[in-house]
Design a protein around this motif. Sequence first.
Motif, short mmCIF file in Angstrom:
data_model
loop_
_atom_site.label_atom_id
_atom_site.label_comp_id
_atom_site.label_asym_id
_atom_site.label_seq_id
_atom_site.Cartn_x
_atom_site.Cartn_y
_atom_site.Cartn_z
N GLY A 1 -37.02 20.03 -34.71
CA GLY A 1 -38.40 20.19 -34.26
C GLY A 1 -39.39 19.25 -34.90
N HIS A 2 -38.91 18.25 -35.64
CA HIS A 2 -39.81 17.27 -36.24
C HIS A 2 -40.15 16.21 -35.19
CE1 HIS A 2 -37.56 18.29 -40.23
NE2 HIS A 2 -38.27 19.31 -39.76
N SER A 3 -41.05 16.55 -34.31
CA SER A 3 -41.25 15.74 -33.10
C SER A 3 -42.57 14.97 -33.08
CB SER A 3 -41.17 16.63 -31.86
OG SER A 3 -42.11 17.68 -31.94
N SER A 4 -43.30 14.94 -34.21
CA SER A 4 -44.53 14.15 -34.20
C SER A 4 -44.15 12.67 -34.20
CB SER A 4 -45.38 14.46 -35.44
OG SER A 4 -44.78 13.92 -36.61
N VAL A 5 -45.06 11.84 -33.72
CA VAL A 5 -44.79 10.40 -33.66
C VAL A 5 -44.52 9.86 -35.06
CG1 VAL A 5 -45.78 8.15 -33.12
CG2 VAL A 5 -46.14 10.07 -31.56
N GLU A 6 -45.26 10.33 -36.04
CA GLU A 6 -45.06 9.86 -37.42
C GLU A 6 -43.66 10.19 -37.92
OE1 GLU A 6 -47.07 10.22 -41.87
OE2 GLU A 6 -47.94 11.31 -40.16
N GLU A 7 -43.19 11.40 -37.60
CA GLU A 7 -41.85 11.79 -38.03
C GLU A 7 -40.77 11.01 -37.28
OE1 GLU A 7 -42.58 16.47 -39.23
OE2 GLU A 7 -42.55 15.89 -37.12
N LEU A 8 -40.99 10.78 -35.99
CA LEU A 8 -39.99 10.09 -35.18
C LEU A 8 -39.87 8.61 -35.54
CD1 LEU A 8 -40.76 11.63 -31.65
CD2 LEU A 8 -38.73 12.05 -33.05
N THR A 9 -40.95 8.05 -36.06
CA THR A 9 -40.96 6.61 -36.34
C THR A 9 -41.01 6.29 -37.82
OG1 THR A 9 -43.38 6.53 -36.12
CG2 THR A 9 -42.07 6.12 -34.13
N GLY A 10 -40.80 7.30 -38.67
CA GLY A 10 -40.83 7.07 -40.11
C GLY A 10 -39.80 6.05 -40.57
N VAL A 11 -38.72 5.91 -39.81
CA VAL A 11 -37.68 4.95 -40.15
C VAL A 11 -38.20 3.51 -40.14
CG1 VAL A 11 -36.90 4.71 -37.76
CG2 VAL A 11 -35.28 4.28 -39.61
N LEU A 12 -39.28 3.25 -39.43
CA LEU A 12 -39.86 1.91 -39.40
C LEU A 12 -40.32 1.48 -40.79
CD1 LEU A 12 -41.98 2.17 -36.13
CD2 LEU A 12 -39.93 0.79 -36.44
N ARG A 13 -40.91 2.41 -41.52
CA ARG A 13 -41.37 2.08 -42.88
C ARG A 13 -40.20 1.71 -43.78
NH1 ARG A 13 -44.57 6.42 -41.64
NH2 ARG A 13 -43.23 7.84 -42.83
N SER A 14 -39.12 2.49 -43.65
CA SER A 14 -37.94 2.21 -44.47
C SER A 14 -37.37 0.84 -44.16
CB SER A 14 -36.86 3.28 -44.22
OG SER A 14 -37.31 4.56 -44.59
N PHE A 15 -37.38 0.47 -42.89
CA PHE A 15 -36.78 -0.80 -42.50
C PHE A 15 -37.67 -1.98 -42.82
CE2 PHE A 15 -35.67 -4.24 -39.62
CZ PHE A 15 -34.29 -4.28 -39.76
N TYR A 16 -38.94 -1.91 -42.43
CA TYR A 16 -39.81 -3.08 -42.55
C TYR A 16 -40.52 -3.17 -43.90
CZ TYR A 16 -39.07 -3.99 -37.62
OH TYR A 16 -38.50 -4.29 -36.39
N GLU A 17 -40.59 -2.06 -44.62
CA GLU A 17 -41.31 -2.08 -45.89
C GLU A 17 -40.43 -1.71 -47.07
OE1 GLU A 17 -44.69 0.47 -45.44
OE2 GLU A 17 -45.18 -0.37 -43.46
N GLY A 18 -39.23 -1.15 -46.77
CA GLY A 18 -38.38 -0.64 -47.85
C GLY A 18 -37.67 -1.68 -48.63
#
Length: 358
Positions: free
Chosen positions: A341-358
């Motif tokens: 149920g983690h369906s907010s846009v921020e939750e769905l796209t959090g992986v972007l931060r890990s990839f582009y900023e991690g």
Amino acid sequence: MNSSTSAAFWKGKRVFLTYPNSFLGAWTALSLQHLGAQVFGFGESLESSPNLFDLTNLGQTIAMTYGDLRNEESLRQALQFAQADVVLHLGETGFLKDGEQRPLELISKSVLGTAQLMELLRETASVRSVVVLGTDKAYVRANDNAAVSESSAVGPSGIFATSKLCSEFIALSYRDSFFSPEKYNKHKVAIATARISSAIGGGDFSSEGLIFQAVQSFLGKKTFEVRNPQSVRPWIHVLDQVSGILSVAQGLFEKGPKLSSATYNLGASEYESVGEVMKEFSEAWGKTWSSVSVADSSKSLSIHGQLNSELALTELGWKPQWDLSRALVETAKWYQGYYAGHSSVEELTGVLRSFYEG
């Protein structure tokens, strides 16, 4: 961040993206937004649900035009409105069975759609960089299954792969005829094609996808049968694939005719059997291999072609950033979060931060 993908470059860039509502297209649009670009999408509306495009509200956050690429006036208006710096033509995406079910439609959209786009780019003065997507299945399979480079032989195979190859040929024909590198100072447009294989990652709800079939089995919604667990395939996370496409586009924009090739392979760095990957994905999910049903492990070994991506590394600085284990863990986390149920846009796209900023 992958050294070849620069947030400083993409910030403020206007990008015209075809089929942003596909799995790859949605992650491309989300990546561009994350990097600060302004995205203008063009493609037909989706019939399937759920899909990543709708889940992340991309229809409301990018400038989206719904239409057929073969429609000259609709496409012209969209291009004129976008005044794009970069065009990323992902084109018709889907599984090989699509070609068997609707071959004439697929060929028409792929070939005529690409031709219409390239023709209208002749009157779109803002564009500086164009990437047209192809497929690894364009290459003629060598008997020894050696990795193929951009200069390896290509040829017809299935309908989907052949239509994508024709799309590449159309784009490269326009490159030679109207956007020649030798006359770059006159037209200022750099064009290349990029060949990829299928990718994994959260948000792919295709019923034919191995990962999604495994997810459905973990959730108890269906029995998942691995029909040929010995089949060896390339495995790459979709964000690594996106970063490759963006690297080609950025290279074209910054270096133009200084790039040596009209085509770049963007291949996986790891090739593993389906059985081994499903076992590792099960572990990443917290399940065991026994939760996945193997229908017939005695079938003949199937090995998918390998892309040699040394040219992309040498000229663009691109290579996959995440290894297979990390890709599988991130994919499992995405689906687990979504179904929890983690369906907010921020939750769905959090992986972007890990990839582009991690």
